[in-house]
Design an enzyme around this catalytic site. Structure first.
Site, PDB file in Angstrom:
ATOM      1  N   THR A  14     -27.417 -34.388 -54.198  1.00  0.00           N
ATOM      2  CA  THR A  14     -26.812 -35.138 -52.858  1.00  0.00           C
ATOM      3  C   THR A  14     -27.195 -34.062 -51.590  1.00  0.00           C
ATOM      4  OG1 THR A  14     -24.970 -35.587 -54.391  1.00  0.00           O
ATOM      5  CG2 THR A  14     -24.749 -35.510 -51.700  1.00  0.00           C
ATOM      6  N   VAL A 134     -18.738 -23.486 -47.616  1.00  0.00           N
ATOM      7  CA  VAL A 134     -17.307 -23.436 -47.095  1.00  0.00           C
ATOM      8  C   VAL A 134     -16.909 -24.622 -45.982  1.00  0.00           C
ATOM      9  CG1 VAL A 134     -15.245 -22.250 -46.031  1.00  0.00           C
ATOM     10  CG2 VAL A 134     -17.168 -20.950 -47.193  1.00  0.00           C
ATOM     11  N   GLY A 136     -18.106 -27.729 -46.133  1.00  0.00           N
ATOM     12  CA  GLY A 136     -19.239 -28.562 -45.777  1.00  0.00           C
ATOM     13  C   GLY A 136     -19.686 -28.745 -44.465  1.00  0.00           C
ATOM     14  N   ILE A 138     -18.372 -28.382 -41.616  1.00  0.00           N
ATOM     15  CA  ILE A 138     -17.459 -27.588 -40.592  1.00  0.00           C
ATOM     16  C   ILE A 138     -18.074 -26.223 -40.426  1.00  0.00           C
ATOM     17  CG2 ILE A 138     -15.377 -26.865 -39.659  1.00  0.00           C
ATOM     18  CD1 ILE A 138     -14.140 -28.889 -41.402  1.00  0.00           C
ATOM     19  N   ASP A 203     -12.014 -24.663 -56.598  1.00  0.00           N
ATOM     20  CA  ASP A 203     -13.114 -24.985 -55.635  1.00  0.00           C
ATOM     21  C   ASP A 203     -13.066 -24.508 -54.319  1.00  0.00           C
ATOM     22  OD1 ASP A 203     -15.548 -26.605 -54.537  1.00  0.00           O
ATOM     23  OD2 ASP A 203     -13.939 -27.261 -53.431  1.00  0.00           O
ATOM     24  N   LYS A 207     -13.777 -21.252 -51.774  1.00  0.00           N
ATOM     25  CA  LYS A 207     -14.164 -21.102 -50.311  1.00  0.00           C
ATOM     26  C   LYS A 207     -12.988 -20.040 -49.512  1.00  0.00           C
ATOM     27  CE  LYS A 207     -15.658 -25.980 -50.890  1.00  0.00           C
ATOM     28  NZ  LYS A 207     -14.962 -27.423 -50.709  1.00  0.00           N
TER      29      LYS A 207
HETATM   30  P1  NAP Z   1     -25.978 -32.434 -57.516  1.00  0.00           P
HETATM   31  O1  NAP Z   1     -26.007 -33.530 -56.636  1.00  0.00           O
HETATM   32  O2  NAP Z   1     -25.306 -32.261 -58.926  1.00  0.00           O
HETATM   33  O3  NAP Z   1     -27.488 -31.746 -57.405  1.00  0.00           O
HETATM   34  C1  NAP Z   1     -27.861 -30.608 -58.387  1.00  0.00           C
HETATM   35  C2  NAP Z   1     -29.309 -30.618 -58.489  1.00  0.00           C
HETATM   36  O4  NAP Z   1     -29.664 -29.435 -59.076  1.00  0.00           O
HETATM   37  C3  NAP Z   1     -30.252 -31.725 -58.963  1.00  0.00           C
HETATM   38  O5  NAP Z   1     -31.023 -32.083 -58.423  1.00  0.00           O
HETATM   39  C4  NAP Z   1     -30.765 -31.126 -60.344  1.00  0.00           C
HETATM   40  O6  NAP Z   1     -31.617 -31.879 -60.796  1.00  0.00           O
HETATM   41  C5  NAP Z   1     -30.751 -29.786 -59.887  1.00  0.00           C
HETATM   42  N1  NAP Z   1     -30.692 -28.965 -61.119  1.00  0.00           N
HETATM   43  C6  NAP Z   1     -29.859 -28.674 -62.071  1.00  0.00           C
HETATM   44  N2  NAP Z   1     -30.128 -27.906 -63.103  1.00  0.00           N
HETATM   45  C7  NAP Z   1     -31.354 -27.252 -62.464  1.00  0.00           C
HETATM   46  C8  NAP Z   1     -32.422 -26.346 -62.952  1.00  0.00           C
HETATM   47  N3  NAP Z   1     -32.108 -25.771 -64.015  1.00  0.00           N
HETATM   48  N4  NAP Z   1     -33.477 -25.992 -62.171  1.00  0.00           N
HETATM   49  C9  NAP Z   1     -33.610 -26.695 -61.101  1.00  0.00           C
HETATM   50  N5  NAP Z   1     -33.005 -27.854 -60.517  1.00  0.00           N
HETATM   51  C10 NAP Z   1     -31.753 -27.991 -61.360  1.00  0.00           C
HETATM   52  O7  NAP Z   1     -25.285 -31.278 -56.763  1.00  0.00           O
HETATM   53  P2  NAP Z   1     -24.990 -31.467 -55.230  1.00  0.00           P
HETATM   54  O8  NAP Z   1     -23.608 -32.139 -54.747  1.00  0.00           O
HETATM   55  O9  NAP Z   1     -26.192 -31.496 -54.158  1.00  0.00           O
HETATM   56  O10 NAP Z   1     -24.600 -29.802 -54.865  1.00  0.00           O
HETATM   57  C11 NAP Z   1     -25.508 -28.509 -54.659  1.00  0.00           C
HETATM   58  C12 NAP Z   1     -24.618 -27.466 -54.326  1.00  0.00           C
HETATM   59  O11 NAP Z   1     -24.182 -27.663 -53.102  1.00  0.00           O
HETATM   60  C13 NAP Z   1     -23.692 -26.802 -55.357  1.00  0.00           C
HETATM   61  O12 NAP Z   1     -23.596 -25.524 -55.192  1.00  0.00           O
HETATM   62  C14 NAP Z   1     -22.319 -27.663 -54.504  1.00  0.00           C
HETATM   63  O13 NAP Z   1     -21.091 -26.934 -54.947  1.00  0.00           O
HETATM   64  C15 NAP Z   1     -22.710 -27.317 -53.273  1.00  0.00           C
HETATM   65  N6  NAP Z   1     -21.996 -28.259 -52.201  1.00  0.00           N
HETATM   66  C16 NAP Z   1     -22.064 -29.535 -52.554  1.00  0.00           C
HETATM   67  C17 NAP Z   1     -21.458 -30.546 -51.657  1.00  0.00           C
HETATM   68  C18 NAP Z   1     -21.641 -32.112 -51.789  1.00  0.00           C
HETATM   69  O14 NAP Z   1     -21.070 -32.653 -50.864  1.00  0.00           O
HETATM   70  N7  NAP Z   1     -22.076 -32.432 -52.700  1.00  0.00           N
HETATM   71  C19 NAP Z   1     -20.759 -29.791 -50.575  1.00  0.00           C
HETATM   72  C20 NAP Z   1     -20.583 -28.501 -50.277  1.00  0.00           C
HETATM   73  C21 NAP Z   1     -21.301 -27.657 -51.345  1.00  0.00           C
HETATM   74  P3  NAP Z   1     -31.680 -33.352 -61.222  1.00  0.00           P
HETATM   75  O15 NAP Z   1     -31.540 -34.073 -59.947  1.00  0.00           O
HETATM   76  O16 NAP Z   1     -33.175 -33.518 -61.829  1.00  0.00           O
HETATM   77  O17 NAP Z   1     -30.715 -33.768 -62.320  1.00  0.00           O
HETATM   78  N1  HSE Z   2     -15.488 -30.867 -54.879  1.00  0.00           N
HETATM   79  C1  HSE Z   2     -15.496 -30.644 -53.232  1.00  0.00           C
HETATM   80  C2  HSE Z   2     -14.519 -31.209 -52.474  1.00  0.00           C
HETATM   81  C3  HSE Z   2     -16.815 -30.777 -52.796  1.00  0.00           C
HETATM   82  O1  HSE Z   2     -13.929 -32.202 -52.797  1.00  0.00           O
HETATM   83  O2  HSE Z   2     -14.132 -30.792 -51.375  1.00  0.00           O
HETATM   84  C4  HSE Z   2     -17.338 -30.092 -51.432  1.00  0.00           C
HETATM   85  O3  HSE Z   2     -17.336 -28.647 -51.833  1.00  0.00           O
END
Ligand code: NAP
Ligand code: HSE
Length: 430
Positions: A14, A134, A136, A138, A203, A207
């Protein structure tokens, strides 16, 4: 214009694809603001064949994310894999060791290893930044580190887990029980792979401890966060709270007290008319209070591709501009070891319990509170059924240890059916 800033992105889910999209679609704007071009040179994810809806053809691919840290054509490693151990930690450590700047959205990693990583980054004279970790989109880390740097921070509060706020809001709007809405949230893909991270408050606790570190100049101390999830909040609690002019929110509060740093992440009653009380759906809110500025309220998307990538790019642009802010707002080596306040400051509490419907049951409960030095503000028996008498009690201000002692004493009386629900009523001030 000076040389391009070259990104190596690990994780193309994402957030990672969101960052690629911004870099590709906003190249001119980014270059104008940063004073140099920002480009992606290399990427890594698990599945090379997956269609991610962005053009990756111009980028080198690494199967092993850690290899990004060794590439000569990468200036900044952008870690968007996630997790507090494994590939994310290996990559960040390798990047620092190789003198690459790091931008991450990984709150779990920093909550557990933030101090060591920030010290390593400082020794290596590179930037380690985490705005996206923290709340997203904001920009609350920047607000504390920069905009409010002249203030003594008095309190940090926030609703920082969108999933929990969605669940609580949906329960209220649709009149549905927790289990039904939890299942809906799961089906909608809102929950983390391990849902306890969301509904258990973990989670959001990650933060909160990061923000507290920036706000109070203290070492990151996730273990010091008093954590409680939303699993036991019922539709009855939400209705009773509404009747009294409150909403129930998974609220984080960090404040420095005479007893030490208080960090709490727990479901609380907040006034329905307050900005926090009016926060609906998956939106986040961060409230910062400084001695000079007063109260600042920031509301916005705490998750999702665009908002999270927006925050990642803010850190990347800082690095491109040559801005080198310490990870937690002051040199990591100067962050103070935290003294934990082992319980929250006194507050009124809402208690809900089921009693056996026998003479004297209510009197026994009232006596337990009185014996613990807790005064009752309001008490109500409602929806009487069979041999069960559901009761709610609102206390005057009480310390949590006294309340816990009263609850233990209540449990010993034999008149309780199940464990009571105890929710703090948060005084929000201004
Ligand atoms: P996600 O959609 O699950 O994507 C994770 C990515 O990591 C995928 O592309 C996956 O590859 C890759 N990956 C997993 N294991 C790996 C490895 N060993 N080597 C290389 N790549 C690997 O996660 P996300 O939602 O983007 O979140 C990423 C980070 O941002 C996390 O720390 C999360 O807590 C943080 N975050 C997310 C959001 C949100 O809205 N999603 C908000 C704030 C913070 P594949 O695609 O090939 O499976
Ligand atoms: N699981 C988290 C939430 C994603 O619902 O806010 C963003 O950190």
């Amino acid at each position: 214009m000076s040389e391009s800033l070259r990104l190596g992105i690990a994780g193309l889910g994402t957030v990672g694809t969101g960052v690629v999209r911004i870099v590709q679609q906003r190249a001119d704007l980014l270059a104008a603001r940063a004073g140099r071009a920002i480009i992606v040179t290399a990427v890594s994810a698990r599945d090379r064949a997956k269609d991610r809806g962005v053009d990756l053809s111009g980028f080198a691919w690494e199967d092993d994310a850690t290899a990004l840290a060794a590439r000569d054509d990468v200036d900044v490693v952008v870690e968007l894999v996630g997790g507090d151990a494994g590939p994310a930690k290996d990559l960040v450590e390798a990047a620092i060791a190789n003198g690459k700047h790091v931008v991450t959205a990984n709150k779990a990693l920093l909550a557990h290893h933030g101090q060591a990583l920030a010290e390593a980054a400082e020794d290596a004279q590179i930037a380690l930044r985490f705005e996206a970790a923290v709340a997203g989109g904001i920009p609350c880390v920047k607000a504390l580190t920069e905009g409010l740097a002249g203030n003594r921070v008095e309190r940090v509060m926030g609703v920082m887990n969108g999933t929990c706020n969605y669940i609580l809001t949906r329960m209220e709007d649709a009149g549905l029980p927790y289990d039904t809405v939890f299942a809906e949230a799961h089906a909608l893909g809102y929950l983390e792979a391990d849902p306890t991270l969301d509904v258990g408050g973990i989670d959001a606790g990650h933060k909160l401890c990061l923000l507290a570190s920036v706000a109070y100049g203290t070492r990151v101390d996730f273990g010091g966060v008093q954590l409680e999830g939303i699993e036991r909040v019922s539709i009855e609690d939400i209705r009773h709270a509404n009747d009294m002019g409150f909403k129930i929110k998974l609220l984080g509060v960090a404040q420095m007290t005479g007893r030490g740093l208080e960090m709490r992440m727990s479901p609380c009653l907040v006034p329905a008319r307050s900005p926090l009380g009016q926060l609906n759906g998956a939106t986040n809110m961060v409230v910062l209070e400084g001695d000079a500025v007063g109260q600042i309220v920031m509301r916005g998307a705490g998750a999702g591709e665009g908002p999270t990538a927006s925050a990642v790019m803010a850190d990347v642009i800082d690095i491109a501009r040559g801005t080198r802010l310490p990870t937690f707002g002051q040199p990591a080596s100067t962050l103070k070891k935290v003294t934990r306040a082992h319980s929250g400051s006194p507050a009124p509490y809402y208690l809900r319990m089921d009693l056996v419907d026998k003479p004297g049951a209510l009197a026994k409960i009232a006596a337990c509170l009185g014996d613990a030095g807790i005064s009752i503000d309001r008490m109500r028996q409602y929806d009487h059924e069979d041999a069960t008498a559901p009761v709610i009690v609102v206390t005057h201000k009480a310390g949590r240890p006294d309340l816990d002692a009263a609850i233990s004493a209540m449990e010993a009386t034999g008149v309780l059916i199940g464990a009571p629900v105890a929710l703090r009523i948060e005084e929000l001030g201004a």
